[in-house]
Design an enzyme around this catalytic site. Structure first.
Site, short mmCIF file in Angstrom:
data_model
loop_
_atom_site.label_atom_id
_atom_site.label_comp_id
_atom_site.label_asym_id
_atom_site.label_seq_id
_atom_site.Cartn_x
_atom_site.Cartn_y
_atom_site.Cartn_z
N GLU A 117 23.45 3.44 -24.87
CA GLU A 117 22.39 4.26 -24.28
C GLU A 117 21.72 5.12 -25.36
OE1 GLU A 117 25.36 3.76 -22.93
OE2 GLU A 117 24.70 2.64 -21.16
N GLU B 293 26.43 6.88 -45.54
CA GLU B 293 27.47 5.95 -45.11
C GLU B 293 27.18 4.58 -45.72
OE1 GLU B 293 27.91 5.80 -40.96
OE2 GLU B 293 29.80 4.70 -41.06
N SER C 210 40.37 7.97 -36.08
CA SER C 210 41.19 6.90 -36.64
C SER C 210 41.83 7.41 -37.92
CB SER C 210 40.37 5.63 -36.88
OG SER C 210 39.14 5.94 -37.42
N GLN D 2 37.99 11.76 -40.11
CA GLN D 2 36.79 12.52 -39.77
C GLN D 2 36.98 13.21 -38.43
OE1 GLN D 2 33.46 9.89 -39.10
NE2 GLN D 2 32.69 11.39 -37.70
#
Lengths: 398, 403
Positions: free
Chosen positions: A367, A233, A150, A115
Site C-alpha cells: 500500500e 542502502e 533481524s 537496525q
C-alpha cells in the site's frame, strides 16, 4: 585525478590483496580485515575508513577481483552493517577514530549490526515512533520497544532512531544513535512468526544508556540521517542481471516438472502467466540497470521492482500450493530453530508459502509502495494527513 | 555524474547494449512526436477515421518522404534507412500514442518485412521504395494463427497465366487492405503455397470495407477473381518470409501497445490531478492512486518486453518465438487493462463519444486480438517452456508432515 587512473588503482590494490591474502585459505574475518586495511570495503570512503576516496561506481571492479579469487560477499554476512550502518557512520560519526573503531570490526564481520527503527506502533508511519531518548548529562536514557529486528540476538551494535522532543511535529523530534546491544537495559526476545520460526526479534529498551558521543547527526535531525541511511542502502541495482527463469519462479517450474500427474490446463495457464510476469519483471530490472548506467539515476522502473516481486512471490507460492494439492496441507515442523538456518525461504514449499505473506508487508507495505509510485513517480497529490504540523504528542496513536 | 563516467571508463564498450537509449533515438522519438502533434491531433484523428479509407494519404506520404520513418528497418540497398527494428519500434510506439490513422500494421508491420525477407529480384526492388517513401501503401493477405503463419487456412488459389499468375479466392478481415495499392497474397498453386504481389487497384480485385470496432484501424474482405499476380516468394521460402513478417509485426504491435498504454496513463494521471470531488483532486484518494500505480507497473512491464522483442529480432540475441510471445502476452493485457482503467478513472466523461478514451480502448481491444491474444501467447509460452520440461535436481523440498 581521472577516473581511468582510479579504476586502474582499484584493480591493482585488489589484485595485491588477493595475492597477499588468499581468500580460499584465510579465515573470512582475516581476509575481510585485509580488504578494509587496503581500502576495498567501501572504495568511496576516505582513506583509513575502509576506502580509497574514489568513485563509488568502482566498488564493482574491486568486488569482481575479490570475489572471483574466492572472497565472500560481505554484504550477505553483515547486511545491515555493510548496507546501512557503514555509510551512515562514515558520514555522521563524531570523529574518524570513533568511525574506524566501528567500521573495522563491522567490515571483518566480527561485530554484526542491526537496525532499531520499526515499533509496534510505528510501521508504515515510521516517523511516528514513540521510543524516547532523554538527555542526562553526557548520556541519553532510552525507553521503548522495537520490533522486526533481524539479527538483534547476534548483533553487537544497533542503529537506533528515537524521539528526543515530543513537542515537535513527528519528523522534527527524532535523533539518531548507535546503541551498544550489550548495554544494560537492552533485552532481546525472539518474535515468532506464522511459519513457526523466529527470523526476527523484539527489542525492549528499559533505561538503556547511550553516551552522547554515539549520537549520529544533530539532536532533532534523526529523520534526515535516517533518510541518508536509506538512500545509501546498497541496492540490488548494481548487481548483475538474473537469468531467465531464475528466482522464485524456478521453484514453481521445478515442482511442475516433478509432478506431471498434478498438471491441469488451468494450472498450466496460471504458470505460463506467472512465468511471463517474472520475465517481464526481469527485463524491467535489466532496463533499470541500464538506465542507471546511462542516465545516472534509476527511472520509474526501479521503484516497480519491490512491489512486483513481493506480489509475484505470493502468487508463485499460491500456485505451488495448488499444484501440490493434498500435500500442501502438510508441514515440516513448527518447532522454533535459532541455529542460523531459520530463514524460511530455504525451508519446505509450504513454509516458503507462509513466509511469502510477509513480502508485501516488510520493507514497505504494498500500500505504501503504491503511494510512492503514485506520488513520487506519477506526481499525484498526497492524501490528507491528520497529523500535519501537529506536535507529536498531540497526535492520536493506537 | 562521476559514477556515470566511471561506468563508461571501466566497461569494455563493444557497441550498444540492450535497453540503452541513444541520443539519436531520443531525437527520432521527439521528431515523430512533434509530427503527430501537428498532423494527427485529436480532431485530425477523428477526421481521418471518418474518411473513406480511414486515413489521410498526404499525412502518410509526409511520414515517408519528409521524416523518412517508414523504412527504418529496411536495408539501405533497398531504399530504407538501415537503422533497425529498435528504431522502427520507437516510431510505431509514437504513432500508437497519437493513434495516428494509417496502414501502420499492414505496411510497416507486415508487408515491408515480408518484402525484405523475400529473395532479391527486380520485383522486390520495384515494390519497396514506394512503400518506404509513403507514396503507396500495402497490406498482407495471409492467414495467421496466434501470430504465426497458418498454411492450412489458405483460401486463395494460384494458376499460371502467361508470364505471370492469376489468383482467385476470398480473404476475410485483411488489415489495411481497403485502399491499399499493393496486396501481398499467400495462395496455393501447383508448386505449393507461395506469396504473390497483386495490384490493389486491379479490376479483378474487390476490397470490401468492413465496419470495424476500432475505426482508426480498418479491415476489408479481399475478393480476387483471376487477379493478375507476380510471384514474390516461392514454396521453398514462404515459411521464412512470412515467419519474419509475423514476428516483426508482433514486435511492432507490442511497441504500438506500449505507446497507447503510456498515453492513456499520462492523460489519466493528468485528469486525476485536476479533477476535484469532495473538495480534493481525485488522485489524492488511494483508491484512484493505487489503480494508477498498477497501471504504471503494467506500462513499465509492457515497455520492457516490447523493447526486448525488437532487440531480440534485430540482434538474434533471443529466440524470436519466445521473445515475441512474451511481448504480445504482456502488452496485449497491459494495453487493454490500462485503457479500461482509464475509462473507469475518467468516470462519466470517459464513456462519452466526445472523449478520446474510447478510441484507445477500442484500439486496445483490437490490438489484443490481432496476431493472437494474451491467452494464445501464454499457450505458446507454455508449449515452449513448460510442456517438455524435465524433472531437475533443483526441486524445492516439500514437507510430508514427518518432522
Amino acid at each position: 585525478m581521472s577516473t581511468a587512473t582510479d579504476a586502474a588503482r582499484v584493480e591493482e590494490v585488489a589484485g595485491r590483496v588477493v595475492a597477499d591474502h588468499d581468500p580460499r585459505r584465510l579465515p573470512v574475518q582475516e581476509f575481510l580485515g585485509a580488504c578494509f586495511d587496503a581500502g576495498l570495503s567501501w572504495v568511496h570512503f576516505p582513506d583509513g575508513l575502509g576506502g580509497l576516496g574514489v568513485s563509488r561506481g568502482l566498488q564493482a571492479s574491486a568486488d569482481a577481483v575479490l570475489q572471483s579469487a574466492g572472497g565472500p560477499v560481505p554484504f550477505r554476512l553483515n547486511p545491515i552493517g555493510y548496507g546501512m550502518a557503514a555509510p551512515t557512520i562514515s558520514e555522521h560519526a563524531r570523529s574518524p577514530e570513533l568511525a574506524r573503531s566501528w567500521l573495522r570490526p563491522l567490515a571483518t564481520t566480527e561485530e554484526l549490526w542491526c537496525q532499531l527503527f520499526s515499533e509496534p506502533g510505528a510501521g508504515s508511519d515510521l516517523a511516528g515512533l514513540a521510543t524516547s531518548a532523554v538527555r542526562d548529562g553526557d548520556t541519553w536514557v532510552v525507553n521503548g520497544q522495537k520490533v522486526w529486528t533481524s539479527l538483534a540476538h547476534r548483533a553487537r551494535w544497533a542503529l537506533l532512531l528515537a524521539r528526543t522532543d515530543p513537542d515537535q511535529p513527528k519528523h522534527k523530534g527524532l535523533t539518531y544513535f548507535v546503541l551498544d546491544m550489550e548495554a544494560a537495559g537492552v533485552r532481546t526476545r525472539p518474535l515468532r512468526q506464522m511459519t513457526g520460526q523466529a527470523e526476527f526479534n523484539e527489542v525492549f529498551l528499559e533505561d538503556a544508556r547511550i553516551p552522547d558521543e554515539h549520537r549520529l547527526g544533530a539532536v532533532g535531525d534523526g529523520w534526515r540521517v535516517a533518510m541518508t541511511t536509506l538512500m545509501n542502502e546498497r541496492s540490488a541495482i548494481g548487481a548483475g542481471g538474473a537469468e531467465r527463469g531464475s528466482g522464485t519462479i524456478a521453484d514453481a517450474l521445478a515442482l511442475w516438472a516433478d509432478r506431471p500427474h498434478r498438471r491441469t490446463p488451468v494450472l498450466r495457464d496460471r504458470l505460463a502467466a506467472l512465468w511471463t510476469r517474472s520475465e517481464a519483471q526481469r527485463l524491467t530490472s535489466a532496463r533499470a540497470r541500464r538506465g542507471v548506467a546511462s542516465a545516472g539515476s534509476p527511472g520509474p522502473e526501479g521503484s516497480v521492482a519491490k512491489l512486483v516481486s513481493a506480489e509475484l512471490n505470493q502468487d508463485v507460492y499460491e500456485f505451488c500450493m495448488d499444484l501440490l494439492g493434498p500435500e500442501s496441507t502438510l508441514y515440516s515442523s513448527y518447532e522454533v530453530r535459532r541455529d542460523g538456518r531459520e530463514a524460511d525461504w530455504r525451508g519446505a514449499v509450504q513454509q516458503r508459502f507462509l513466509r511469502s505473506r510477509a513480502n508485501t508487508i516488510e520493507g514497505g507495505t504494498s500500500e505504501v509502495l503504491r503511494n510512492i509510485l503514485g506520488e513520487r513517480v506519477l506526481g499525484l497529490p498526497g492524501d490528507l494527513r491528520a497529523d500535519a504540523g501537529k506536535a507529536w504528542k498531540e497526535v492520536p496513536r493506537g | 555524474m562521476a559514477d556515470t563516467a566511471t561506468e563508461v571508463a571501466t566497461e569494455p564498450h563493444t557497441g550498444p547494449v540492450e535497453f540503452d537509449v541513444t541520443e539519436e533515438q531520443q531525437e527520432l522519438r521527439a521528431a515523430v512526436r512533434r509530427f503527430c502533434a501537428e498532423q494527427s491531433d485529436g480532431p485530425a484523428v477523428r477526421r481521418h477515421m471518418e474518411s473513406e479509407h480511414g486515413h489521410d494519404p498526404a499525412v502518410w506520404a509526409r511520414l515517408g518522404r519528409e521524416l523518412g520513418v517508414l523504412g527504418l528497418a529496411v536495408p539501405e540497398e533497398l531504399g530504407g534507412a538501415g537503422a533497425g527494428l529498435v528504431e522502427q519500434s520507437i516510431v510505431v510506439e509514437e504513432l500508437g500514442a497519437a493513434l495516428l490513422c494509417g496502414p501502420v500494421l499492414g505496411t510497416i508491420g507486415l508487408a515491408l518485412p515480408a518484402l525484405v525477407a523475400s529473395s532479391a529480384g527486380p520485383l522486390r526492388d520495384e515494390l519497396v521504395p514506394s512503400l518506404v517513401d509513403g507514396s503507396r501503401t500495402a497490406a498482407l493477405a495471409a492467414p495467421e494463427r496466434a501470430g504465426l503463419f497458418d498454411p492450412h487456412a489458405i483460401t486463395v488459389g494460384a494458376v499460371h497465366a502467361g508470364d505471370g499468375w492469376e489468383l482467385t479466392g476470398v480473404v476475410p478481415q485483411v488489415v489495411d487492405a481497403a485502399g491499399a495499392d499493393l496486396l501481398l497474397v499467400a495462395a496455393s498453386g501447383p508448386e505449393g503455397i507461395a506469396l504473390f504481389a497483386v495490384p490493389g487497384a486491379a479490376e479483378q480485385v474487390q476490397t470490401e470495407p468492413l465496419t470495424t470496432l476500432d475505426l482508426t484501424r480498418r479491415q476489408a474482405t479481399v475478393r480476387m477473381r483471376e487477379a493478375p499476380a507476380r510471384l514474390l516468394a516461392g514454396a521453398d521460402e514462404i515459411d521464412a518470409v512470412l515467419g519474419h513478417a509475423f514476428y516483426t509485426a508482433s514486435a511492432l504491435l507490442a511497441a504500438e501497445q506500449v505507446g497507447g498504454a503510456q498515453h492513456m496513463l499520462d492523460v489519466t494521471v493528468a485528469y486525476a490531478k485536476e479533477r476535484l470531488q469532495f473538495g480534493r483532486p481525485i488522485g489524492s484518494f488511494q483508491a484512484v492512486k493505487h489503480r494508477l500505480a498498477d497501471m504504471l507497473v503494467l506500462v513499465e512491464h509492457a515497455r520492457s518486453t516490447a523493447q526486448h522483442a525488437a532487440w531480440a529480432l534485430q540482434t538474434g540475441s533471443d529466440d524470436p518465438f519466445l521473445a515475441t510471445s512474451i511481448a504480445q502476452a504482456t502488452c496485449s493485457e497491459a494495453y487493454y487493462r490500462v485503457a479500461a482503467d482509464a475509462v473507469q478513472l475518467h468516470g462519466g466523461i470517459g464513456f462519452t463519444w466526445e472523449h478520446e478514451a474510447h478510441l484507445y480502448f477500442k484500439r486496445a481491444v483490437t490490438d489484443a486480438a490481432l496476431l493472437g491474444g494474451a491467452e494464445i501467447h501464454r499457450d505458446r509460452i507454455a508449449a515452449a517452456v513448460l510442456d517438455h520440461v524435465r524433472a531437475t535436481p533443483g526441486v524445492p523440498p516439500v514437507a510430508d508432515g514427518r518432522a
